[in-house]
Every structure is written in structure tokens, then in C-alpha cells.
Write a protein that holds these residues in place. Structure first.
Motif, PDB file in Angstrom:
ATOM      1  N   CYS A  26       0.870  -1.166   0.000  1.00 57.87           N
ATOM      2  CA  CYS A  26       0.000   0.000   0.000  1.00 57.87           C
ATOM      3  C   CYS A  26       0.910   1.219   0.000  1.00 57.87           C
ATOM      4  CB  CYS A  26      -0.886  -0.016   1.244  1.00 57.87           C
ATOM      5  SG  CYS A  26      -2.007   1.393   1.349  1.00 57.87           S
ATOM      6  N   LYS A  34      -6.633   7.987   3.264  1.00 56.73           N
ATOM      7  CA  LYS A  34      -6.017   6.806   2.649  1.00 56.73           C
ATOM      8  C   LYS A  34      -6.369   5.514   3.386  1.00 56.73           C
ATOM      9  CE  LYS A  34      -4.014   9.263  -0.537  1.00 56.73           C
ATOM     10  NZ  LYS A  34      -4.400   9.215  -1.934  1.00 56.73           N
ATOM     11  N   PHE A 101      -5.502  -0.996  -1.816  1.00 59.42           N
ATOM     12  CA  PHE A 101      -5.741   0.453  -1.871  1.00 59.42           C
ATOM     13  C   PHE A 101      -7.066   0.775  -1.188  1.00 59.42           C
ATOM     14  CE2 PHE A 101      -6.600   4.434  -4.372  1.00 59.42           C
ATOM     15  CZ  PHE A 101      -5.497   5.139  -3.923  1.00 59.42           C
ATOM     16  N   PRO A 102      -7.033   0.975   0.143  1.00 61.03           N
ATOM     17  CA  PRO A 102      -8.275   1.143   0.901  1.00 61.03           C
ATOM     18  C   PRO A 102      -8.772   2.579   1.024  1.00 61.03           C
ATOM     19  CG  PRO A 102      -6.451   0.987   2.412  1.00 61.03           C
ATOM     20  CD  PRO A 102      -5.865   0.862   1.019  1.00 61.03           C
ATOM     21  N   SER A 103      -8.386   3.466   0.113  1.00 63.72           N
ATOM     22  CA  SER A 103      -8.779   4.874   0.196  1.00 63.72           C
ATOM     23  C   SER A 103     -10.289   5.038   0.351  1.00 63.72           C
ATOM     24  CB  SER A 103      -8.355   5.616  -1.073  1.00 63.72           C
ATOM     25  OG  SER A 103      -7.235   6.407  -0.841  1.00 63.72           O
ATOM     26  N   GLU A 106     -11.124   9.243  -3.753  1.00 65.69           N
ATOM     27  CA  GLU A 106     -10.025   9.684  -4.611  1.00 65.69           C
ATOM     28  C   GLU A 106     -10.588  10.481  -5.769  1.00 65.69           C
ATOM     29  OE1 GLU A 106      -6.709   9.370  -4.412  1.00 65.69           O
ATOM     30  OE2 GLU A 106      -6.737   8.154  -2.597  1.00 65.69           O
ATOM     31  N   LEU A 112      -2.827   4.148  -8.549  1.00 70.92           N
ATOM     32  CA  LEU A 112      -3.553   3.054  -9.208  1.00 70.92           C
ATOM     33  C   LEU A 112      -3.122   2.903 -10.656  1.00 70.92           C
ATOM     34  CD1 LEU A 112      -7.304   3.007  -8.083  1.00 70.92           C
ATOM     35  CD2 LEU A 112      -5.492   1.377  -7.584  1.00 70.92           C
ATOM     36  N   CYS A 122      -4.910  -5.482  -8.008  1.00 68.97           N
ATOM     37  CA  CYS A 122      -5.242  -4.502  -6.975  1.00 68.97           C
ATOM     38  C   CYS A 122      -6.606  -4.810  -6.378  1.00 68.97           C
ATOM     39  CB  CYS A 122      -5.246  -3.109  -7.602  1.00 68.97           C
ATOM     40  SG  CYS A 122      -5.719  -1.802  -6.454  1.00 68.97           S
ATOM     41  N   THR A 124      -9.471  -2.618  -4.204  1.00 70.60           N
ATOM     42  CA  THR A 124      -9.864  -1.296  -3.737  1.00 70.60           C
ATOM     43  C   THR A 124     -11.364  -1.296  -3.471  1.00 70.60           C
ATOM     44  OG1 THR A 124      -9.627   1.083  -4.158  1.00 70.60           O
ATOM     45  CG2 THR A 124     -10.233  -0.298  -6.038  1.00 70.60           C
ATOM     46  N   TYR A 125     -11.856  -0.201  -2.923  1.00 72.02           N
ATOM     47  CA  TYR A 125     -13.284  -0.112  -2.646  1.00 72.02           C
ATOM     48  C   TYR A 125     -14.058   0.366  -3.871  1.00 72.02           C
ATOM     49  CZ  TYR A 125     -12.422  -0.846   2.298  1.00 72.02           C
ATOM     50  OH  TYR A 125     -12.058  -1.388   3.508  1.00 72.02           O
ATOM     51  N   MET A 130     -12.663   4.997  -8.074  1.00 76.24           N
ATOM     52  CA  MET A 130     -11.980   3.706  -8.226  1.00 76.24           C
ATOM     53  C   MET A 130     -12.625   2.781  -9.268  1.00 76.24           C
ATOM     54  SD  MET A 130     -10.759   5.031  -5.290  1.00 76.24           S
ATOM     55  CE  MET A 130     -11.357   4.566  -3.689  1.00 76.24           C
ATOM     56  N   PHE A 149     -13.440  -6.633   1.103  1.00 85.90           N
ATOM     57  CA  PHE A 149     -12.054  -6.256   0.806  1.00 85.90           C
ATOM     58  C   PHE A 149     -11.110  -7.362   1.293  1.00 85.90           C
ATOM     59  CE2 PHE A 149      -9.488  -2.383  -0.217  1.00 85.90           C
ATOM     60  CZ  PHE A 149      -8.228  -2.895   0.032  1.00 85.90           C
TER      61      PHE A 149
END
Length: 193
Positions: A26, A34, A101-103, A106, A112, A122, A124-125, A130, A149
Motif C-alpha cells: 500500500c 487513505k 488500496f483502501p482509500s 479519490e 492506481l 489490486c 480497492t473499494y 476507483m 475487501f
């Protein structure tokens, strides 16, 4: 909408390793947005499930001390390592097998685009921008909540074939959609109007 770009040639495809321990990575500022804190509990769950993993977190920020304390409190200091700011993102990405990538939100995340160009899978949420970059089960995995996740990470950790497939497709997607030459032409077209 014009996305951030990457020079694909600056990101040679990740060398495939056949090591027993899977390395999650990460990268980003250590700030609330983040959301790296959520990864500590996930790593704890994955290790408790018998998975041989470690997590490398690259970045600096106001939450560094809190993250250190949480890592110690969870007993995960052998599995989670804070690396500080990474001068060479390519070198960092070469060390990992899966990008987490738990942001919370964004705009258009540079990291990314770089991860995809490198050919890494990857997780991510499914929020903010995303899903415009990560197509679920094609160029990565999207999660709607923390459990999804964690489950997505587990699926990638458990399957080299899935990692290879998503990483390869992510690189192709980055080449087609985020290539700097094409993005610069889009910018020129907008400015020229």
C-alpha cells in the motif's frame, strides 16, 4: 474527463516470483483519507487464517505514530512494515505481489495507474473514482465493505493464476486508457478548442 497518465515504458512489467510468502503493498500519505488503518485488522485476520503474508506500507504522514501503535497492539510487527516515503515507486512495486488500496475517496489516483501499468493486481473499494479505473474481476477486485475487501485479498493471496490474470489485464487496460501519449493528445484537443 481526462485521466492521469503514465508512461508504460517507465513501468516494466512486474517480474513473477515463486516465493512462499505473498507480499501486499500500500502506498500513499498516512492520513485518514487513505485509510491504511483498516489493513492492520485485515492482515491480522489473514494471518490468523494461516496465510503466509506481509504488508509493506510506503508513505509518510500524520497517522504514522498511530499506525505504529496499532501494529504493535495487534501483534503484527512481524507482518506489517512501515517503510516511510518511497523515492522509487517502481522499486517498491517490484517488492509486492498484490496492491491494497483502501482509500475512502479519490479523484484520479496516480498510484492506481502506476500499479496497473506495472501489471499488479489490486483490491480497492467500489467508491469514488476507483470503479472507473478498476473493473471488477477484470483489472482488479472491488469491494463494497471491509469484509469483501479482506475476502478479495484472500482470493488473490490464494491464487497465483488470479493474480497473473488480473495483473496482465490491468497492464493492458493501463496501456489502452492511461498511456501518456494518448492523454497528452486529449489535453491538446481540449486546449485547442
Amino acid at each position: 474527463m481526462i485521466y492521469n497518465s503514465v508512461n508504460i515504458e517507465h513501468f516494466p512489467e512486474k517480474i513473477k516470483h515463486t516465493r512462499e510468502q505473498i507480499t501486499l503493498g500500500c502506498a500513499g500519505r498516512l492520513v485518514t483519507q487513505k485509510n491504511q488503518i483498516v489493513l492492520i485488522e485485515m492482515v491480522k485476520q489473514l494471518v490468523a487464517a494461516g496465510l503466509n503474508i506481509k504488508l509493506l506500507i510506503a508513505g509518510k504522514g500524520e497517522l504514522e505514530e498511530k499506525l505504529k501503535q496499532l501494529i504493535l497492539a495487534s501483534g503484527m510487527q512481524e507482518h506489517i512494515h512501515l517503510l516511510g516515503f518511497s523515492q522509487d515507486i517502481n522499486e517498491f512495486l517490484e517488492q509486492i505481489d498484490i496492491f491494497a488500496f483502501p482509500s475512502l475517496y479519490e479523484g484520479s489516483a496516480n498510484i492506481l495507474v502506476e500499479v496497473m501499468a506495472k501489471g499488479l493486481p489490486c483490491v480497492t473499494y467500489n467508491r469514488s473514482s476507483m470503479p472507473e479505473m478498476i473493473i471488477h474481476n477484470e483489472t482488479g477486485l472491488l469491494a463494497n465493505n471491509d469484509q469483501e475487501f479482506c475476502d478479495a485479498l484472500k482470493a488473490l493471496i490464494s491464487s497465483a493464476d488470479l493474480r497473473d490474470k488480473l495483473g496482465s489485464q490491468a497492464r493492458q487496460f493501463a496501456r489502452k486508457n492511461f498511456n501518456s501519449d494518448d492523454i497528452y493528445k486529449q489535453i491538446e484537443n481540449v486546449i485547442g478548442q
